[in-house]
Design a protein around this motif. Structure first.
Motif, PDB file in Angstrom:
ATOM      1  N   HIS A   1       0.819  -1.218   0.000  1.00 26.11           N
ATOM      2  CA  HIS A   1       0.000   0.000   0.000  1.00 26.11           C
ATOM      3  C   HIS A   1       0.855   1.272   0.000  1.00 26.11           C
ATOM      4  CE1 HIS A   1       1.086  -1.245   4.000  1.00 26.11           C
ATOM      5  NE2 HIS A   1       1.041   0.028   4.350  1.00 26.11           N
ATOM      6  N   ARG A   2       2.098   1.183   0.546  1.00 23.82           N
ATOM      7  CA  ARG A   2       3.014   2.350   0.527  1.00 23.82           C
ATOM      8  C   ARG A   2       3.699   2.263  -0.826  1.00 23.82           C
ATOM      9  NH1 ARG A   2       3.105   5.221   4.428  1.00 23.82           N
ATOM     10  NH2 ARG A   2       2.393   3.617   5.878  1.00 23.82           N
TER      11      ARG A   2
ATOM     12  N   GLY B   1      -3.317  -2.889  -1.708  1.00 27.85           N
ATOM     13  CA  GLY B   1      -3.809  -2.374  -0.433  1.00 27.85           C
ATOM     14  C   GLY B   1      -4.085  -3.469   0.579  1.00 27.85           C
ATOM     15  N   ILE B   2      -4.100  -4.721   0.134  1.00 22.60           N
ATOM     16  CA  ILE B   2      -4.334  -5.840   1.064  1.00 22.60           C
ATOM     17  C   ILE B   2      -2.974  -6.257   1.610  1.00 22.60           C
ATOM     18  CG2 ILE B   2      -5.357  -8.119   1.380  1.00 22.60           C
ATOM     19  CD1 ILE B   2      -7.362  -6.091   0.273  1.00 22.60           C
ATOM     20  N   VAL B   3      -2.737  -5.977   2.881  1.00 24.19           N
ATOM     21  CA  VAL B   3      -1.406  -6.207   3.447  1.00 24.19           C
ATOM     22  C   VAL B   3      -0.984  -7.667   3.275  1.00 24.19           C
ATOM     23  CG1 VAL B   3      -0.092  -6.250   5.610  1.00 24.19           C
ATOM     24  CG2 VAL B   3      -1.566  -4.294   5.078  1.00 24.19           C
TER      25      VAL B   3
ATOM     26  N   GLY C   1       6.171  -4.595   4.713  1.00 25.99           N
ATOM     27  CA  GLY C   1       6.496  -3.850   5.926  1.00 25.99           C
ATOM     28  C   GLY C   1       6.644  -4.739   7.148  1.00 25.99           C
ATOM     29  N   ASP C   2       6.995  -4.126   8.282  1.00 21.75           N
ATOM     30  CA  ASP C   2       7.146  -4.902   9.515  1.00 21.75           C
ATOM     31  C   ASP C   2       5.794  -5.456   9.973  1.00 21.75           C
ATOM     32  OD1 ASP C   2       7.492  -1.808   9.889  1.00 21.75           O
ATOM     33  OD2 ASP C   2       6.272  -2.469  11.579  1.00 21.75           O
ATOM     34  N   GLY C   3       4.705  -4.752   9.662  1.00 19.26           N
ATOM     35  CA  GLY C   3       3.386  -5.278  10.011  1.00 19.26           C
ATOM     36  C   GLY C   3       3.109  -6.547   9.218  1.00 19.26           C
ATOM     37  N   ALA C   4       3.372  -6.502   7.922  1.00 18.54           N
ATOM     38  CA  ALA C   4       3.143  -7.663   7.060  1.00 18.54           C
ATOM     39  C   ALA C   4       4.033  -8.836   7.449  1.00 18.54           C
ATOM     40  CB  ALA C   4       3.397  -7.282   5.602  1.00 18.54           C
TER      41      ALA C   4
ATOM     42  N   ASN D   1       9.770   0.162   9.178  1.00 13.96           N
ATOM     43  CA  ASN D   1       9.729   1.585   9.541  1.00 13.96           C
ATOM     44  C   ASN D   1       9.284   1.786  10.991  1.00 13.96           C
ATOM     45  OD1 ASN D   1       6.971   1.236   9.489  1.00 13.96           O
ATOM     46  ND2 ASN D   1       6.649   2.341   7.568  1.00 13.96           N
TER      47      ASN D   1
ATOM     48  N   TRP E   1       6.663   1.047  12.652  1.00 14.01           N
ATOM     49  CA  TRP E   1       5.253   1.215  12.978  1.00 14.01           C
ATOM     50  C   TRP E   1       4.367   0.514  11.952  1.00 14.01           C
ATOM     51  CZ3 TRP E   1       3.765   3.406  17.461  1.00 14.01           C
ATOM     52  CH2 TRP E   1       4.705   4.189  18.134  1.00 14.01           C
ATOM     53  N   ALA E   2       3.282  -0.121  12.448  1.00 15.17           N
ATOM     54  CA  ALA E   2       2.218  -0.607  11.569  1.00 15.17           C
ATOM     55  C   ALA E   2       0.998   0.234  11.951  1.00 15.17           C
ATOM     56  CB  ALA E   2       1.958  -2.086  11.782  1.00 15.17           C
ATOM     57  N   VAL E   3       0.656   1.191  11.140  1.00 14.28           N
ATOM     58  CA  VAL E   3      -0.319   2.229  11.440  1.00 14.28           C
ATOM     59  C   VAL E   3       0.080   2.875  12.775  1.00 14.28           C
ATOM     60  CG1 VAL E   3      -2.751   2.901  11.518  1.00 14.28           C
ATOM     61  CG2 VAL E   3      -2.092   0.889  10.201  1.00 14.28           C
TER      62      VAL E   3
ATOM     63  N   HIS F   1       0.430   7.665   8.812  1.00 15.74           N
ATOM     64  CA  HIS F   1       0.316   6.379   8.098  1.00 15.74           C
ATOM     65  C   HIS F   1      -0.146   6.582   6.652  1.00 15.74           C
ATOM     66  CE1 HIS F   1      -0.630   2.281   7.086  1.00 15.74           C
ATOM     67  NE2 HIS F   1      -1.867   2.637   6.833  1.00 15.74           N
TER      68      HIS F   1
HETATM   69  C1  LIG Z   1      -4.987  -7.915   5.214  1.00 16.25           C
HETATM   70  C2  LIG Z   1      -5.043  -6.510   5.762  1.00 16.25           C
HETATM   71  N1  LIG Z   1      -5.097  -6.326   7.081  1.00 16.25           N
HETATM   72  C3  LIG Z   1      -5.128  -5.069   7.589  1.00 16.25           C
HETATM   73  C4  LIG Z   1      -5.124  -3.985   6.750  1.00 16.25           C
HETATM   74  C5  LIG Z   1      -5.132  -2.560   7.327  1.00 16.25           C
HETATM   75  N2  LIG Z   1      -3.768  -2.018   7.243  1.00 16.25           N
HETATM   76  C6  LIG Z   1      -3.399  -1.221   6.228  1.00 16.25           C
HETATM   77  S1  LIG Z   1      -1.805  -0.785   6.321  1.00 16.25           S
HETATM   78  C7  LIG Z   1      -1.591  -1.654   7.729  1.00 16.25           C
HETATM   79  C8  LIG Z   1      -0.261  -1.669   8.443  1.00 16.25           C
HETATM   80  C9  LIG Z   1       0.805  -2.211   7.605  1.00 16.25           C
HETATM   81  O1  LIG Z   1       2.008  -2.046   8.288  1.00 16.25           O
HETATM   82  P1  LIG Z   1       3.367  -2.402   7.588  1.00 16.25           P
HETATM   83  O2  LIG Z   1       3.260  -3.704   6.891  1.00 16.25           O
HETATM   84  O3  LIG Z   1       4.420  -2.284   8.623  1.00 16.25           O
HETATM   85  O4  LIG Z   1       3.539  -1.284   6.488  1.00 16.25           O
HETATM   86  P2  LIG Z   1       3.689   0.298   6.671  1.00 16.25           P
HETATM   87  O5  LIG Z   1       2.301   0.865   6.603  1.00 16.25           O
HETATM   88  O6  LIG Z   1       4.338   0.566   7.974  1.00 16.25           O
HETATM   89  O7  LIG Z   1       4.509   0.724   5.518  1.00 16.25           O
HETATM   90  C10 LIG Z   1      -2.763  -2.274   8.124  1.00 16.25           C
HETATM   91  C11 LIG Z   1      -2.908  -3.115   9.329  1.00 16.25           C
HETATM   92  C12 LIG Z   1      -5.076  -4.214   5.365  1.00 16.25           C
HETATM   93  N3  LIG Z   1      -5.045  -3.213   4.490  1.00 16.25           N
HETATM   94  N4  LIG Z   1      -5.012  -5.495   4.895  1.00 16.25           N
END
Ligand SMILES: Cc1ncc(C[n+]2csc(CCOP(=O)(O)OP(=O)(O)O)c2C)c(N)n1
Length: 328
Positions: free
Chosen positions: A65-66, A114-116, A144-147, A174, A176-178, A243
């Motif tokens: 998504h970034r 956009g789907i993490v 990302g670190d969230g993914a 980075n 942070w995840a959101v 975010h």
């Molecule tokens: C499957 C899914 N879960 C949750 C979301 C909501 N969401 C969008 S961005 C994000 C955080 C992602 O964090 P990271 O992977 O660290 O990437 P960053 O935004 O820090 O670049 C979340 C939870 C989503 N878009 N898709």
């Protein structure tokens, strides 16, 4: 690494393209010309530019998504990317994808999403295709670190390792995840150590240094091209903006002082500019000329995007995946 002048200037050019392109999107957002919020890579330019420059334009790349920095660093035309952000027919996806769904096959960019986590197995699929076709290409996979905590990453790393696929998993950590700090969601300090569990090399590098990410990804790409399989590279970096620009998440989850330290002391473009000057790889005039060149390129991209028409309504029915006779 003995940095060559041409490569160094190209690193700076691609970082500037990301920074100035995204600063233009902020202006377009405030002018009401951008129909949606945007996830900015400002602050993360070095990680992305160094990684992409370690691949060729033919190599595959997937993002998240970034989404603007990846195709920009891979070499996509800024004008068609900007037109896509404005939903115009001249966009890389004919105006039907928007900011989070950029794809430009001409530079190996298979798509952002956009789907993490969803583009991670796409990179593994591209690696499998390269392996089957024997075309020597590599797939660079940004996440990302969230993914990194999504199950799909682990399944993908395992399969890529078992089949020794030419994939470079690249984590932009980075912090942070959101609004959630990486340390609150992640069981390890360095995400790269997880590579060991899948029998592949893992390394953590300074994501504010394009040379560090270039070197790490170059080694991973070389290994992949030798048929030895995937690697995991983690770049520690930081996003300077919220975010998503325009989302209006309350910024109270992180201290302004933390943001200020990164902006003032760890800005990748400032740091690299200074390095080029200190090492005599460029003088002030060359750096300023590059800045003007990229500013003009971004201004032309905005003009192209504004002038491009909106897609015809019928476009909504084209480019769809449709199986004749399938039940709905
Ligand atoms: C499957 C899914 N879960 C949750 C979301 C909501 N969401 C969008 S961005 C994000 C955080 C992602 O964090 P990271 O992977 O660290 O990437 P960053 O935004 O820090 O670049 C979340 C939870 C989503 N878009 N898709």
């Amino acid at each position: 690494m003995n940095l060559e002048r041409d490569l160094a200037l190209e690193m700076l050019r691609r970082m500037l393209r990301i920074r100035l392109f995204e600063e233009a999107t902020i202006e377009l957002f405030h002018a009401g010309e951008l129909p949606a919020m945007v996830h900015l890579s400002i602050g993360q330019e070095a990680a992305i530019a160094g990684a992409c420059l370690a691949t060729t334009a033919d190599d595959y790349m997937t993002g998240n998504h970034r989404s603007h920095g990846h195709p920009i660093a891979k070499g996509a035309r800024l004008d068609r990317l900007m037109a896509e952000l404005l939903g115009k027919a001249g966009g890389v996806c004919k105006g039907k994808g928007g900011s989070m769904h950029l794809a430009d096959f001409s530079v190996g960019s298979l798509g952002e999403s956009g789907i993490v986590g969803s583009a991670i197995p796409v990179a593994v699929g591209a690696g499998l295709a390269a392996d089957v076709l024997g075309n020597g290409l590599v797939a660079l996979c940004f996440f990302g670190d969230g993914a990194a905590n999504e199950g799909v990453l682990h399944e993908s790393m395992n399969l890529a390792a078992v089949w020794k696929l030419p994939v470079v998993f690249f984590c932009e950590n980075n912090g942070w995840a959101v609004s959630v700090r990486a340390g609150e969601l992640t069981s390890v300090e360095d995400i790269s150590v997880r590579a060991t569990g899948y029998g592949m090399p893992g390394v953590t590098v300074d994501g504010q240094d394009p040379v560090a990410t270039y070197e790490a990804v170059s080694a991973a790409v070389a290994r992949a091209r030798r048929g030895e399989g995937p690697s995991l590279v983690e770049a520690k970096t930081y996003r300077f903006h919220e975010h998503a620009y325009g989302l209006r998440v309350k910024n109270s989850y992180r201290d302004q002082s933390e943001v200020d330290v990164w902006r003032q002391e760890r800005d990748p473009i400032d740091l690299f500019r200074r390095r080029l000057l200190d090492e005599g790889l460029a003088d002030e005039a060359a750096v300023e000329a590059l800045d003007s060149e990229v500013r003009a390129e971004v201004a032309a991209a905005v003009e192209f995007a504004r002038d491009s028409p909106y897609p015809e309504p019928e476009e909504a029915y084209r480019d769809l995946y449709y199986v004749e006779g399938a039940s709905t």
